[in-house]
Design an enzyme around this catalytic site. Sequence first.
Site, short mmCIF file in Angstrom:
data_model
loop_
_atom_site.label_atom_id
_atom_site.label_comp_id
_atom_site.label_asym_id
_atom_site.label_seq_id
_atom_site.Cartn_x
_atom_site.Cartn_y
_atom_site.Cartn_z
N CYS A 239 -5.30 -5.21 1.46
CA CYS A 239 -4.18 -4.52 0.81
C CYS A 239 -3.39 -3.77 1.87
O CYS A 239 -3.94 -2.92 2.58
CB CYS A 239 -4.72 -3.56 -0.24
N CYS B 148 -3.58 0.19 1.57
CA CYS B 148 -4.80 0.95 1.78
C CYS B 148 -4.77 1.55 3.19
O CYS B 148 -4.03 1.07 4.06
CB CYS B 148 -6.02 0.03 1.63
N HIS C 203 1.48 2.52 -6.35
CA HIS C 203 2.62 2.85 -5.49
C HIS C 203 3.92 2.71 -6.26
O HIS C 203 3.97 2.06 -7.30
CB HIS C 203 2.66 1.93 -4.26
N GLN D 73 8.52 2.93 -5.51
CA GLN D 73 9.53 2.68 -4.49
C GLN D 73 10.69 3.65 -4.69
O GLN D 73 10.84 4.24 -5.75
CB GLN D 73 10.06 1.24 -4.59
ZN LIG Z 1 -4.95 -0.77 -1.54
#
Ligand SMILES: [Zn+2]
Length: 359
Positions: free
Chosen positions: A71, A74, A189, A191
Site C-alpha cells: 500500500c 502505509c 485517505h 484528497q
Molecule cells: Zn495502507
Amino acid sequence: MRRTAAKLADGREIIYFDDTPDAPPRTAVDTRDLPASQPHSEVRRDPLTGERVAMAAHRQTRTYKPPADLCPLCPTSPGKPTEIPESSYDVAVFENRFPSFAEDVPEVPSTVDGMDMVARAAGRGRCEVVCFTSDHNTSFGQLTPHRVRTVVDVWADRTEAFGRIPGVAQVFPFENRGEEIGVTLHHPHGQIYGYPFVTPKTERMLSVAGEYFAEHGRHVMGDVLAAERAVGTRIVAEGEHWTAFVPAAARWPVEVHVVPHRQVPDLPALTDAERDDFADLYLRVLHLMDALYDRQLPYIAAWHQAPVRTGRDLAWLHLEVFSVLRTKDKLKYLAGSESGMGVWINDVTPEQIAERLRG
Ligand SMILES: [Zn+2]
C-alpha cells in the site's frame, strides 16, 4: 499539532501533522529512485455549457510501480518504501504523483485548434492526498474525535495554503470511500483539489444564493437550516454548532448535509468549538450511515467552501455526504436522466432516508 514539511524523491512536498505528544521527529529521507514528476494538465471550456473540463494526460513514463501487495499510503518499512518515508505518522499530506492540476504544468495555446469559442488553459492548480491515519485497516468513521479534529485543522491549513497559490480559485477537500465509488486504495485517505476556476456547482449555488439574498435579505442556507430544525423530519443528528439533515430535494439514495449554524465561508473560519463539535457530530453521522445497511457504506464526502476570492459573503460552508448504494447490495447508476439531462430521479424520499438513518 506539530507540522513538519519535507520533500519526496521527485521533489513533491510531503507534510506531517502530528497530534500525539510523543511523535518522533520526522526526518526520514525518501530513498526511492523516482523520475521527476512532469504533470501535463489542461482545462478546456465547453462552448455549449460554459463549463470547464480538465484533461490530465500525463505523458511521463510510470517507471515506479510499487509491488501489488504494497500500500503506497502505509508508512515505509524496511525494504518496502512507500509514498510516506517515515516508519509511522499521525496524519500525512503529500502532493499527488499523477495530479489533475499542478503548479508547474506547461503552457498551452489559448484555444483548441484555433477555435476561438473553445478556450484552453494550463491546468494550473494543486492536488494533494491526505492520509487520515497510518492504520491501513480502519476507516474515517472509526477515527477518534481527537484525530478527526486534527484532520479538520489539516483541511483548514491546506485551504489557506492552496489559497495563497496564484491561480487557485477554489479549494475542495473530499473523501471517496469504497470500491463502489471506484476506490482502489483501501487505506483511509482523502484528497484536496485546488481548481484554477470556480466549479460549476459552486457558481450555480452562489448565483441562487445571490438571487435569494436580493429578494429576502437573508442567506438561503440559513433559512433552510432554520426551517429544517423547526420541522425536524429530515434531521439526522444535531450538535451545538452543526446540524446534519437529509436535504428536502436529496438526489442520492443516502444523502446527508452537515451544516454549521453560523455563516462561514470556509474551514479556516471555523472556531475551535465549531471544529470540535463537527468532529463529534460527523462521527455520529458516519456511524448511522454504516448502521444503515449493516455494512461499511461506500460514500463521497464533499466540502463546499467559498471560492478563494469571490462569493465569500454569500457562500455557507458545509459538507455533503452521499452514497450510491440504494440497498445493501444494489447500486444507483447515473443513467439517462441523470447523466444525459442532469435530472436526478430518487427512488426514496428524503423523509424516508432520514427516518432509516435515525434507526
Ligand atoms: Zn495502507
